[in-house]
Design a protein around this motif. Structure first.
Motif, PDB file in Angstrom:
ATOM      1  N   SER A 181     -55.383 -16.437  44.162  1.00  0.00           N
ATOM      2  CA  SER A 181     -56.047 -15.202  43.760  1.00  0.00           C
ATOM      3  C   SER A 181     -55.810 -14.069  44.734  1.00  0.00           C
ATOM      4  O   SER A 181     -55.706 -14.282  45.941  1.00  0.00           O
ATOM      5  CB  SER A 181     -57.548 -15.471  43.677  1.00  0.00           C
ATOM      6  OG  SER A 181     -58.259 -14.276  43.447  1.00  0.00           O
ATOM      7  N   GLY A 182     -55.770 -12.850  44.183  1.00  0.00           N
ATOM      8  CA  GLY A 182     -55.799 -11.660  45.033  1.00  0.00           C
ATOM      9  C   GLY A 182     -57.164 -11.515  45.679  1.00  0.00           C
ATOM     10  O   GLY A 182     -57.339 -10.762  46.614  1.00  0.00           O
ATOM     11  N   GLY A 219     -53.436  -6.185  35.844  1.00  0.00           N
ATOM     12  CA  GLY A 219     -52.757  -6.851  36.950  1.00  0.00           C
ATOM     13  C   GLY A 219     -51.736  -7.783  36.310  1.00  0.00           C
ATOM     14  O   GLY A 219     -50.604  -7.414  35.994  1.00  0.00           O
ATOM     15  N   GLY A 264     -52.568  -9.052  33.380  1.00  0.00           N
ATOM     16  CA  GLY A 264     -52.794  -8.807  31.949  1.00  0.00           C
ATOM     17  C   GLY A 264     -53.843  -9.698  31.298  1.00  0.00           C
ATOM     18  O   GLY A 264     -54.001  -9.651  30.073  1.00  0.00           O
TER      19      GLY A 264
END
Ligand code: PLV
Length: 310
Positions: free
Chosen positions: A61-62, A163, A165
């Motif tokens: 994850s970001g 990001g 989508g």
């Protein structure tokens, strides 16, 4: 077990409506317990995975999907590991740790973290929680559209940040479920993360060479195939804004509504603050205020100093 996501407010923003000369509604996903819409789809995917027998969850994850997975993992009582790239702020990593999850830092961007996490998830009893590319995530995100419809608002246009989508796919799925099959969607990215705009231009999926934006949580080098597919069966306008526009929108939004959001969300809000062309004549406008926990007064200050002209 507390709910993995909550019903969020839908406000009409008086300052933004005045600016646009049309009603602007804000779907306040920033008010999820983990600060973003990820609570919906990621929560749903984590729950489905545990119900299917997973004993451990691994998510790349970001930041926000990982935070949502860590929160869900704690509620569901399973071991959770979140792999984040180096660009995820340290205190965001701490937020995730505070949910009891293990945090591994790997790679310069989300794609690198994803490869590492997907390999870890090969272990027995482990489920990989993709942050955006899974139909169970889209179904979870779609719930926010049902809440808008139940509030009695039918948008003339919807603004969504993109990001990988997943949010776009979920919002479009929800819109089709409630019959909004012709309501245009503005799909917003920043210049350094514009993998959907590039794919639509090329007519096929495109992998960006690199991610270069303060909106790190929009930084998927390739969008989900389903996001591109949606652009062929629904009126979707990709819209690309500068980091500066995204940041200015965060600052103005904090003044107008006293809520801090990430530049990922500021990108979507900037279409209203800057009266973007695709919103001309659209009435009412609904902006999905996707939120994001990776923001603080200190970071807003740091970005303001780092970007020219702010
Ligand atoms: N963030 C993902 C992907 O990061 C993550 O791992 O958290 N707004 C916010 C605040 C987000 O965190 C994200 C996704 C988006 C918008 C875009 O959502 P998507 O990926 O479903 O289009 C690299």
């Amino acid at each position: 077990m507390p709910p993995l996501h909550v019903t969020t407010p839908l406000w009409e923003s008086r300052p933004l409506s005045a600016l646009m000369g049309a009603p602007v509604y804000l779907k306040m996903e920033a008010f999820q317990p983990v600060g973003s819409f990820k609570a919906r789809g990621i929560g749903a995917l984590c729950k489905a995975s545990v119900e299917a027998g997973a004993l451990r969850l691994v998510c790349a994850s970001g930041g926000n999907a990982g935070y949502a997975a860590a929160y869900a993992g704690r509620q569901l009582g399973v071991r959770t590991t979140i792999v984040v790239p180096r660009t995820t702020p340290a205190w965001m990593q701490d937020l995730i740790r505070r949910e009891g999850a293990e945090v591994l830092v790997h790679g310069e961007n989300w794609d690198a973290a994803h490869l590492h996490a997907a390999a870890l998830a090969q272990a027995a009893g482990t489920a990989y929680i993709h942050p955006f590319d899974d139909p169970r995530i889209w179904a979870g995100h779609a719930s926010l559209v049902h809440e808008i419809a139940e509030a009695g608002v039918r948008p003339g246009g919807v603004v969504v940040a993109v990001g990988g989508g997943g949010l776009l796919c979920g919002v479009l799925e929800g819109m089709h479920q409630v019959g909004w099959v012709d309501v245009p969607v503005v799909a917003v990215e920043t210049q350094g993360t514009a993998s959907l705009a590039a794919a639509v231009r090329a007519g096929r999926l495109v992998t960006l060479d690199r991610i270069d934006s303060i909106a790190t949580t929009l930084g998927a080098r390739t969008v989900a195939a389903e996001a591109l597919a949606w652009t062929r069966r629904h009126p979707v306008t990709p819209w690309v804004v500068s980091d500066r526009a995204a940041l200015m929108a965060c600052l103005r939004f904090a003044d107008d509504h006293r809520v801090l959001v990430e530049p990922a969300c500021g990108a979507a809000l900037s279409t209203v603050y800057d009266r973007a062309k695709p919103l001309e004549g659209v009435k009412p406008i609904v902006v999905i205020v996707c939120g994001g926990a990776g923001v603080s007064l200190g970071l807003l200050e740091q970005w303001t100093q780092q970007l020219p002209g702010c």
